[in-house]
Enzyme design. Structure first.
Site, mmCIF file in Angstrom:
data_model
loop_
_atom_site.group_PDB
_atom_site.id
_atom_site.type_symbol
_atom_site.label_atom_id
_atom_site.label_comp_id
_atom_site.label_asym_id
_atom_site.label_seq_id
_atom_site.Cartn_x
_atom_site.Cartn_y
_atom_site.Cartn_z
ATOM 1 N N HIS A 56 0.844 -1.205 0.000
ATOM 2 C CA HIS A 56 0.000 0.000 0.000
ATOM 3 C C HIS A 56 0.873 1.247 0.000
ATOM 4 C CE1 HIS A 56 -3.644 2.325 1.488
ATOM 5 N NE2 HIS A 56 -2.643 3.157 1.718
ATOM 6 N N GLU A 57 1.802 1.325 0.942
ATOM 7 C CA GLU A 57 2.639 2.516 1.055
ATOM 8 C C GLU A 57 3.656 2.603 -0.084
ATOM 9 O OE1 GLU A 57 1.614 4.668 2.953
ATOM 10 O OE2 GLU A 57 0.322 3.452 4.246
ATOM 11 N N HIS A 60 2.027 4.231 -3.100
ATOM 12 C CA HIS A 60 2.047 5.692 -2.993
ATOM 13 C C HIS A 60 3.418 6.235 -3.391
ATOM 14 C CE1 HIS A 60 -1.853 6.104 -1.171
ATOM 15 N NE2 HIS A 60 -1.525 5.549 -0.019
#
Length: 263
Positions: A56-57, A60
């Site tokens: 997820h990170e 980004h």
């Protein structure tokens, strides 16, 4: 300060990332060997959750890097090392408490990005990359069950663990898409808001996610709508309610007995 050639170095997966993946895979294998090992289910779900947080990170950070933000390299965000974008309380302890209490996952970690080098459109895409990663992982997990690649008849414990993980990913996707400050759904629309509105809502980001979760728990119509949306997606893959619920009960290894339908 990194030199420019160093700052342009791309993805460099860390040994810690590979260790977490290996531990998760080993725990998944243990759920299929001999008697059902509920501790193995716990380790598998927590390990898979950590991997999802990393992806997820990383999503980004990677898209921000492609958009010109070289600060993500200096901060180590492209190494897939969970230590670079996690907090012991907010990223692990608190999400784990929520999972244990009610089966709802918190987004977890966070990355600091230099949005000044990105266009508004790029900033919105970067914000959406995280929850879309959760959606992808959730769909893949549920697809494994729905297509019987993970057979709930011959591998019931693993199937329950995979189903519960998939359910968590769908839940965190929907939760994180809410247009509430502190969630990625709000970050995606924030660039389109007037500067005065962004300034007014900025302090809300600190406690916005917790307020949203409390509202889902305490305000019945909102909670019903949220869980109905999660269930709608899980059932679209042919995954029955008991398939992921049994994974949840297996996950709670400290409970003395499983429900009869999960034995």
């Amino acid at each position: 300060m990194l030199s420019q050639p160093q700052a342009d170095i791309g993805v460099r997966p860390s040994p810690i990332f590979f260790a977490i993946v290996a531990l998760t895979a080993a725990a998944g294998w243990l759920t299929t060997v001999g008697d059902a090992n509920r501790i193995a289910v716990f380790v598998f779900v927590v390990g898979a959750w950590t991997v999802s947080l990393i992806f997820h990170e990383f999503a980004h950070a990677y898209l921000a890097w492609r958009g010109g933000d070289r600060s993500v390299v200096q901060r180590g965000y492209l190494t897939l090392d969970p230590r670079t974008y996690t907090h012991p309380l907010l990223s692990f302890a608190l999400p784990l408490v929520f999972i244990v209490m009610g089966g709802i996952g918190l987004p977890g970690g966070a990355v600091l990005l230099d949005r000044s080098v990105m266009s508004d459109a790029r900033a919105s895409v970067v914000a959406l990359a995280g929850p879309l990663t959760n959606l992808t992982l959730g769909c893949l997990s549920l697809g494994l069950l729905g297509s019987d690649l993970v057979d709930s008849t011959t591998q019931p414990t693993l199937a329950g663990a995979v189903g519960f993980f998939g359910f968590l990913q769908i839940a965190v996707f929907i939760l994180n898409m809410l247009p509430v400050p502190g969630f990625d759904g709000y970050a995606a629309i924030e660039p389109t808001l007037p500067a005065s509105t962004r300034q007014l809502l900025r302090p809300v980001a600190t406690y916005g996610p917790l307020l949203a979760i409390l509202a889902i728990w305490r305000f019945e119509p909102l909670g019903d709508a949220f869980w109905a949306a999660v269930t709608l997606i899980t059932e679209a893959f042919g995954v029955e309610l008991d398939q992921w619920r049994c994974g949840y009960w297996q996950f709670r290894f400290w409970e003395s007995e499983l429900p009869a339908r999960c034995r």
